[in-house]
Design a protein around this motif. Sequence first.
Motif, PDB file in Angstrom:
ATOM      1  N   GLU A 169       0.329  16.475  -1.884  1.00  0.00           N
ATOM      2  CA  GLU A 169      -0.395  15.266  -2.534  1.00  0.00           C
ATOM      3  C   GLU A 169       0.208  13.989  -1.854  1.00  0.00           C
ATOM      4  N   LYS A 170       1.594  14.149  -1.535  1.00  0.00           N
ATOM      5  CA  LYS A 170       2.026  12.824  -0.918  1.00  0.00           C
ATOM      6  C   LYS A 170       1.198  12.335   0.334  1.00  0.00           C
ATOM      7  N   MET A 171       1.112  13.592   1.177  1.00  0.00           N
ATOM      8  CA  MET A 171       0.280  13.321   2.470  1.00  0.00           C
ATOM      9  C   MET A 171      -1.043  12.906   2.158  1.00  0.00           C
ATOM     10  N   LEU A 172      -1.679  13.537   1.412  1.00  0.00           N
ATOM     11  CA  LEU A 172      -3.152  13.093   1.136  1.00  0.00           C
ATOM     12  C   LEU A 172      -2.904  11.507   0.776  1.00  0.00           C
ATOM     13  N   ALA A 173      -1.954  11.034  -0.327  1.00  0.00           N
ATOM     14  CA  ALA A 173      -1.902   9.687  -0.348  1.00  0.00           C
ATOM     15  C   ALA A 173      -1.505   8.791   0.581  1.00  0.00           C
ATOM     16  N   ARG A 174      -0.629   9.402   1.463  1.00  0.00           N
ATOM     17  CA  ARG A 174      -0.392   8.470   2.751  1.00  0.00           C
ATOM     18  C   ARG A 174      -1.685   8.368   3.527  1.00  0.00           C
ATOM     19  N   LEU A 212       0.750  -1.286  -0.102  1.00  0.00           N
ATOM     20  CA  LEU A 212      -0.045   0.027  -0.045  1.00  0.00           C
ATOM     21  C   LEU A 212       0.892   1.201  -0.155  1.00  0.00           C
ATOM     22  N   THR A 213       1.876   1.338   0.580  1.00  0.00           N
ATOM     23  CA  THR A 213       2.836   2.354   0.826  1.00  0.00           C
ATOM     24  C   THR A 213       3.506   2.750  -0.699  1.00  0.00           C
ATOM     25  N   ALA A 214       3.873   1.711  -1.364  1.00  0.00           N
ATOM     26  CA  ALA A 214       4.405   1.796  -2.729  1.00  0.00           C
ATOM     27  C   ALA A 214       3.245   2.145  -3.659  1.00  0.00           C
ATOM     28  N   GLU A 215       2.192   1.850  -3.537  1.00  0.00           N
ATOM     29  CA  GLU A 215       1.074   2.247  -4.333  1.00  0.00           C
ATOM     30  C   GLU A 215       0.647   3.781  -4.010  1.00  0.00           C
ATOM     31  N   ALA A 216       0.593   3.968  -2.871  1.00  0.00           N
ATOM     32  CA  ALA A 216       0.408   5.421  -2.314  1.00  0.00           C
ATOM     33  C   ALA A 216       1.398   6.327  -3.284  1.00  0.00           C
ATOM     34  N   GLU A 217       2.797   6.084  -2.945  1.00  0.00           N
ATOM     35  CA  GLU A 217       3.803   6.547  -3.409  1.00  0.00           C
ATOM     36  C   GLU A 217       3.692   6.982  -4.928  1.00  0.00           C
ATOM     37  N   ALA A 218       3.375   5.732  -5.517  1.00  0.00           N
ATOM     38  CA  ALA A 218       3.075   6.020  -7.119  1.00  0.00           C
ATOM     39  C   ALA A 218       1.850   6.822  -7.463  1.00  0.00           C
ATOM     40  N   ARG A 245      -4.675   8.500   2.712  1.00  0.00           N
ATOM     41  CA  ARG A 245      -5.508   7.211   2.071  1.00  0.00           C
ATOM     42  C   ARG A 245      -5.066   6.057   2.458  1.00  0.00           C
ATOM     43  N   MET A 246      -3.887   5.702   2.219  1.00  0.00           N
ATOM     44  CA  MET A 246      -3.238   4.347   2.517  1.00  0.00           C
ATOM     45  C   MET A 246      -3.335   3.984   4.029  1.00  0.00           C
ATOM     46  N   ARG A 247      -3.025   5.103   4.885  1.00  0.00           N
ATOM     47  CA  ARG A 247      -3.298   4.690   6.365  1.00  0.00           C
ATOM     48  C   ARG A 247      -4.637   4.371   6.655  1.00  0.00           C
ATOM     49  N   ARG A 248      -5.771   5.030   6.120  1.00  0.00           N
ATOM     50  CA  ARG A 248      -7.088   4.700   6.244  1.00  0.00           C
ATOM     51  C   ARG A 248      -7.378   3.181   5.833  1.00  0.00           C
ATOM     52  N   GLU A 249      -6.707   2.800   4.552  1.00  0.00           N
ATOM     53  CA  GLU A 249      -7.126   1.710   4.093  1.00  0.00           C
ATOM     54  C   GLU A 249      -6.642   0.347   4.999  1.00  0.00           C
ATOM     55  N   LEU A 250      -5.233   0.693   5.712  1.00  0.00           N
ATOM     56  CA  LEU A 250      -4.693  -0.128   6.478  1.00  0.00           C
ATOM     57  C   LEU A 250      -5.507  -0.300   7.572  1.00  0.00           C
ATOM     58  N   GLU A 251      -6.109   0.720   8.100  1.00  0.00           N
ATOM     59  CA  GLU A 251      -6.648   0.666   9.401  1.00  0.00           C
ATOM     60  C   GLU A 251      -8.047  -0.059   9.313  1.00  0.00           C
ATOM     61  N   GLN A 252      -8.659   0.121   8.173  1.00  0.00           N
ATOM     62  CA  GLN A 252      -9.765  -0.838   7.730  1.00  0.00           C
ATOM     63  C   GLN A 252      -9.498  -2.129   7.740  1.00  0.00           C
ATOM     64  N   ALA A 253      -8.350  -2.592   7.204  1.00  0.00           N
ATOM     65  CA  ALA A 253      -7.731  -3.854   6.886  1.00  0.00           C
ATOM     66  C   ALA A 253      -7.690  -4.312   8.309  1.00  0.00           C
ATOM     67  N   LYS A 254      -6.942  -3.579   9.244  1.00  0.00           N
ATOM     68  CA  LYS A 254      -6.538  -4.165  10.799  1.00  0.00           C
ATOM     69  C   LYS A 254      -8.044  -4.158  11.434  1.00  0.00           C
ATOM     70  N   ARG A 255      -8.823  -3.564  11.364  1.00  0.00           N
ATOM     71  CA  ARG A 255     -10.102  -3.637  11.800  1.00  0.00           C
ATOM     72  C   ARG A 255     -10.638  -4.960  11.405  1.00  0.00           C
ATOM     73  N   ASP A 256     -10.693  -5.421  10.106  1.00  0.00           N
ATOM     74  CA  ASP A 256     -11.272  -6.606   9.624  1.00  0.00           C
ATOM     75  C   ASP A 256     -10.436  -7.964  10.130  1.00  0.00           C
ATOM     76  N   ILE A 257      -9.235  -7.636  10.521  1.00  0.00           N
ATOM     77  CA  ILE A 257      -8.594  -9.036  10.934  1.00  0.00           C
ATOM     78  C   ILE A 257      -8.529  -9.178  12.651  1.00  0.00           C
ATOM     79  N   LEU A 258      -8.617  -7.803  13.196  1.00  0.00           N
ATOM     80  CA  LEU A 258      -8.710  -8.080  14.889  1.00  0.00           C
ATOM     81  C   LEU A 258      -9.502  -9.066  15.111  1.00  0.00           C
TER      82      LEU A 258
END
Lengths: 613, 309
Positions: free
Chosen positions: A468-473, A442-448, A475-488
């Motif tokens: 723009e980099k901060m906005l992308a990061r 996700l980090t690599a995708e956000a940077e791209a 978005r990435m963190r929010r997606e990761l947060e959701q992924a974490k909530r799904d596996i917790l």
Amino acid sequence: MSRSPLFQLLLVLAAAILFVPSLLGQVRKERRERTEPTPIRKPDDPTTVKGTWIVGGTRHEITAGEFYELHQLLQKLEGTAQRTIPEDAVWEFLLSAAEAQSFGLNVTEGELDSLLNRDDPDLYEGVLARWEAEGISKEKGIDYVRKRQAINKLKNLLLNTDRITTQDAFDFFKKEHLLYKIGYLAFRAADHIEEVKQGDISDSAIKKYWSENRAVPQRFRSPSKVWAEFVFLDPNTFQKAKVGTEPRKLTREEALDFFHKNKQMLMAQIPPDKQHLLHFDENTPLEKVVSPFELLRDKIDQMLMLDQVLTTARKEADEKGADLAAIAAKYGLGYKKVEDCDRAFALTELRPFGFNIFTALFNAEVGSLSEGILQQGQIRYFFRLNKKKDSYLPSLDEVKDQVREMFITSKATELARKEAYGLMNAMNVKAAAELAEQEKRLTAEAEAAAADRIRELGLTRPQDKNREKMLARGRMRRELEQAKRDILPKYLDEAMAEKGLKLQETDYFEYQMARAADIQRAQAKTAEEFLQSNFYIRSLKPGQVAPAVIDDNISKCFYIAKLLDVKDPPFESMGPVDAMQARARIAQLAQNAFSRRFRLPELRDRLALVIKN
Amino acid sequence: MKYAAIIVGLALSLPVIAQSGGDEASAWKALNAAIPSNTFEANGRITRDTRRTDSEVLKAVEKALPKTRGTSAEPVALYYHGSYLFRADRFQEALNVFEDMKKRFPDHGLCKSAPKHSSLVDDAIADCRSEMAIRAKYKIVRLPHAVLNDKIKAIFHTSLGDFEAQFYTNVAPKTVANFKKLIEEGLYNDTYFHRVWSFRRIVGGSPNTKNRDRRDDDQGTLSYDLPLELSDALQTAGAISMVGLGNGRASGCMFTICVHDQPQLNNTAAVFGRVTKGLEIVRLISQQRTDDDNNPYDHVMLRSVEWIE
């Protein structure tokens, strides 16, 4: 070169004056360069197709030459030298007019007569002359007016015929009234009390606790207190004060003296509807010129006379053992008594007498009146301090039993917190390990994505690129947060199985109602009440676990919560007022979004617009 | 014989002439006059034409309909007709109009779907059916429509200035009558606004404020309370309502005035009046400095209230 601070300051100022405006100009220029639309150039081949769209089931197209001519027309009629009509606006005009036409929204000759003032030859000729001066033919001008009016008719049609169904109202209502069901693990301090009592709760442990935690002794400090009485004159109630049977006549000098000493307070009392009398110029007749003193004379006389009443009352009160309540009643003055009053209480109850009244009271001599007549805002007063008590900090021996209870509770709370946070941290560590690969990806995708966007927008300034980099990061963190909530939840189930724990469940509750009923943390009596108003709950999807421990510091309890289910409220729960409110809100939102319907993105989608070049 | 033939011919053609409506120009003129004419500014702001109620517009559209028959204005007029019937809760009639439109004008832009979007008439038919289905299943209660009575007003004289209010006597007769009685008895004279929320709302009318002891200001009640006379008047800026007691009843004397929208009050307090002049004075009152309980440090006095009828 002089190194004096003053010289250096002047140098800095000079630099600021010289360079900052040019820097700002550069910023403004870049902002202008970024937002100004690309100028539309005359097409090399006017016969190429510029774009196509479908309206009323029929495909339409426009050539590059026609599009350019239309743009020129709109630029002359709607643009200015400073404002270039962008290409989007041309498409919007074209497509909206086409849509209006497809809806049969004709503009009759009679309507055109009215719009162009054709019944007034002078006005009409003026319109034609303006067009001619701009190089616009009569036919093209009339066609533009016809299309603009058709677009207005389309807007009217859509706005006047909007409908809000009961289902729309309920769909809106239920978003705010969903029913939630939570499962939770509660880690209570109360469950560890016995364990702590088995440990070290000796006198030395208590002493260490008392000396190492400065907040603990302060909990037992009793504040300074005063017992006092006030006699006061409030201008809002002075009509009731007894001036006396034979009021003494006041001289102008006395009144002027009082005016000058209390000018600020008095000037604020000139009524708003009389303020204009104080403003005059060379045309104002002499007899209408008034001074503030003249406007306030009656009030000054009254206040002075009442002040004398207050002074007379104070003289009587100065006698030993005088009954201030009776004196205040005798002269129709205000009276207030406070007992056992600390600073916090004084800040609210005695606020009319000033912020620092408690200090003044505490520093006064017991049994004596305040020095002279005091004033705070419009209120004039004097007080008598009857009694005072200093602040007192007890020794440990005096409060040892209570401190021991605090110590035990504190240790038990710590154990409960450790248990809850330990479990949550273990779950988070496992989740982070599982998500490590996903995070890298996700980090690599956000940077791209950020790099693409920077390229697409042509950003050159570092702060724009960083944004723009901060906005992308983000978005990435929010997606990761959701992924974490799904596996917790998986790790929570494992931990519960391991420790033999079981989730307790609440009934279905309405989050909004819980908030509206003000179930504050301090008032929550049960775990359910406390959790119902927690903001984490609304951010979860069914099956997800709140990513952090929820602390209840009042009840000394720590929760790990899981959202078990969310469901729609029953239709019957939407009362007539709720439906009305929902409709009003929907109508407001629709009106706010109305103009978007005529913007290019929506037109493009609705009319299948394809722009070729 | 010749004249008889002419007369018969005219008599036979009259229904046809009547049915064919007018010409295009007069058809559009009639329709344009019937419908609200909103204003759309370049910056996106919309000013709605609220000179007539929905039922008045419906009547006007029905009057214009015959003139549009057979002209290009007819489908548009029918669409307006169906939409205003919908607003009047006459869903079956609205559905009939829209379905008739589809049959008679299948190729008209209003009836023809776009590649990814349904037509306006199809959307309207779906809305009618949805509404009819929901009303068949549930009992829908509509609140009465509140109308300000411009024959009566009250002028509030405060220490910061005056403001005026008018009242919804058609939907809140008991509350208005009680308010009038208290004004005439002088209950509100020499009280103050004992709770204010900056830019949100103010509360006044507590007789306990007369003792100048702020501790009991909130307990100012009479021996009775009032029913909640709810209507479609919402708690928006200027709305006046008696303070809700939370049990479907309202205070007999304390009232609250909104400075800004307060939707949380809609279910618990019924609007019975509205500030029509001087809302800026109410806003000023709401801006007084307060303690943690929203009691202003400096009292804004309500010196007197005048009832004018």
